[in-house]
Design a protein around this motif. Structure first.
Motif, PDB file in Angstrom:
ATOM      1  N   LEU A 152       0.830  -1.206   0.000  1.00  0.00           N
ATOM      2  CA  LEU A 152       0.000   0.000   0.000  1.00  0.00           C
ATOM      3  C   LEU A 152       0.869   1.263   0.000  1.00  0.00           C
ATOM      4  O   LEU A 152       0.558   2.241  -0.693  1.00  0.00           O
ATOM      5  N   ALA A 153       1.954   1.232   0.764  1.00  0.00           N
ATOM      6  CA  ALA A 153       2.838   2.398   0.827  1.00  0.00           C
ATOM      7  C   ALA A 153       3.570   2.592  -0.504  1.00  0.00           C
ATOM      8  O   ALA A 153       3.721   3.727  -0.965  1.00  0.00           O
ATOM      9  N   GLN A 154       4.019   1.498  -1.129  1.00  0.00           N
ATOM     10  CA  GLN A 154       4.732   1.601  -2.406  1.00  0.00           C
ATOM     11  C   GLN A 154       3.831   2.156  -3.507  1.00  0.00           C
ATOM     12  O   GLN A 154       4.297   2.874  -4.385  1.00  0.00           O
ATOM     13  N   ASN A 155       2.570   1.816  -3.460  1.00  0.00           N
ATOM     14  CA  ASN A 155       1.632   2.277  -4.487  1.00  0.00           C
ATOM     15  C   ASN A 155       0.938   3.579  -4.100  1.00  0.00           C
ATOM     16  O   ASN A 155      -0.091   3.940  -4.690  1.00  0.00           O
ATOM     17  N   ARG A 156       1.458   4.247  -3.091  1.00  0.00           N
ATOM     18  CA  ARG A 156       1.051   5.595  -2.683  1.00  0.00           C
ATOM     19  C   ARG A 156      -0.405   5.714  -2.244  1.00  0.00           C
ATOM     20  O   ARG A 156      -1.031   6.763  -2.401  1.00  0.00           O
ATOM     21  N   TYR A 157      -0.939   4.660  -1.687  1.00  0.00           N
ATOM     22  CA  TYR A 157      -2.285   4.748  -1.127  1.00  0.00           C
ATOM     23  C   TYR A 157      -2.293   5.666   0.090  1.00  0.00           C
ATOM     24  O   TYR A 157      -3.293   6.319   0.369  1.00  0.00           O
ATOM     25  N   PHE A 184       4.852   6.404  10.539  1.00  0.00           N
ATOM     26  CA  PHE A 184       4.821   4.963  10.286  1.00  0.00           C
ATOM     27  C   PHE A 184       4.421   4.678   8.839  1.00  0.00           C
ATOM     28  O   PHE A 184       4.998   3.808   8.192  1.00  0.00           O
ATOM     29  N   ARG A 185       3.451   5.428   8.335  1.00  0.00           N
ATOM     30  CA  ARG A 185       3.008   5.225   6.943  1.00  0.00           C
ATOM     31  C   ARG A 185       4.156   5.474   5.970  1.00  0.00           C
ATOM     32  O   ARG A 185       4.347   4.715   5.020  1.00  0.00           O
ATOM     33  N   SER A 186       4.927   6.512   6.195  1.00  0.00           N
ATOM     34  CA  SER A 186       6.035   6.792   5.276  1.00  0.00           C
ATOM     35  C   SER A 186       7.175   5.789   5.463  1.00  0.00           C
ATOM     36  O   SER A 186       7.847   5.424   4.500  1.00  0.00           O
ATOM     37  N   ALA A 187       7.385   5.309   6.690  1.00  0.00           N
ATOM     38  CA  ALA A 187       8.467   4.348   6.933  1.00  0.00           C
ATOM     39  C   ALA A 187       8.170   3.006   6.277  1.00  0.00           C
ATOM     40  O   ALA A 187       9.093   2.313   5.841  1.00  0.00           O
ATOM     41  N   MET A 188       6.917   2.629   6.187  1.00  0.00           N
ATOM     42  CA  MET A 188       6.570   1.324   5.618  1.00  0.00           C
ATOM     43  C   MET A 188       6.805   1.259   4.118  1.00  0.00           C
ATOM     44  O   MET A 188       6.701   0.201   3.520  1.00  0.00           O
ATOM     45  N   ALA A 189       7.160   2.367   3.490  1.00  0.00           N
ATOM     46  CA  ALA A 189       7.500   2.339   2.063  1.00  0.00           C
ATOM     47  C   ALA A 189       8.885   1.736   1.844  1.00  0.00           C
ATOM     48  O   ALA A 189       9.192   1.295   0.742  1.00  0.00           O
TER      49      ALA A 189
END
Length: 197
Positions: free
Chosen positions: A50-55, A97-102
């Motif tokens: 989800l993070a890689q696909n910018r959700y 956390f959302r940005s770190a999970m990328a």
């Protein structure tokens, strides 16, 4: 004075709508879809996807994650099979956390920590649940016997209470070792040999 067609237009605007949307399955489909999505959040690889696909850059998706927090209430939590999803849902409310999970390293760290939690959960839980043994009462010493010609018998010191053994601890010393050097010295040879012609 208004003409009759204009009066009809005013009545149509003020009247409530005659047809409202009725969910054909009373929200069962939506419930199942949200349950499936929320349980997918227990997988750090899916969160990384989800993070890689910018959700997580979409404000509507962030609001949806906030909306899904109702799953933490007792009437809904009983349907969840993977409780880590609620922990990750709570973490996803934090933008850091959302940005770190990328990053793949963060995904691997979360996955490792989740594995270690599963690996040690039973042992850690049993340490806190199992009752501790009560200390053994010390027997009162008998009154001293008047001195006689016999020397006094040595009294045994009181035994120290032994710590409780966890049911997960195994005593490997109890099992006999099947080592090849022991078997050869005992005259047992189990090596496979080629049969000659």
């Amino acid at each position: 004075m208004a003409s009759p067609p204009e009066e009809m237009d005013d009545d149509e605007i003020q009247s409530p709508p005659k047809s409202t949307y009725k969910d054909p399955d009373d929200g069962r489909q939506r419930f199942l879809l949200e349950l499936e999505f929320i349980q997918c959040l227990a997988n750090p690889t899916y969160i990384h996807y989800l993070a890689q696909n910018r959700y997580f850059e979409d404000e509507a998706f962030i609001e949806y994650l906030k909306y899904l927090q109702y799953w933490q209430r007792p009437e809904y939590i009983k349907f969840i099979m993977y409780p880590h999803c609620l922990y990750f849902l709570e973490l996803l409310q934090n933008p850091n956390f959302r940005s770190a999970m990328a990053h793949p390293a963060s995904k691997e760290l979360a996955h490792r920590q989740q594995f270690y939690y599963w690996k040690n959960y039973r042992n850690n839980r049993l340490k806190h649940i199992l009752p501790r043994p009560l200390p053994e009462p010390v027997a009162p010493q008998p009154p001293p016997v008047p001195s006689s010609s016999l020397p006094p018998a040595p009294s045994a010191p009181p035994a120290a209470p032994s710590p409780a053994i966890s049911p997960m601890q195994y005593n490997n010393n109890m099992l006999p070792k099947n080592e090849s050097r022991n078997m050869v010295s005992a005259g047992i040879d189990r090596r496979k040999r080629k049969k000659g012609p």
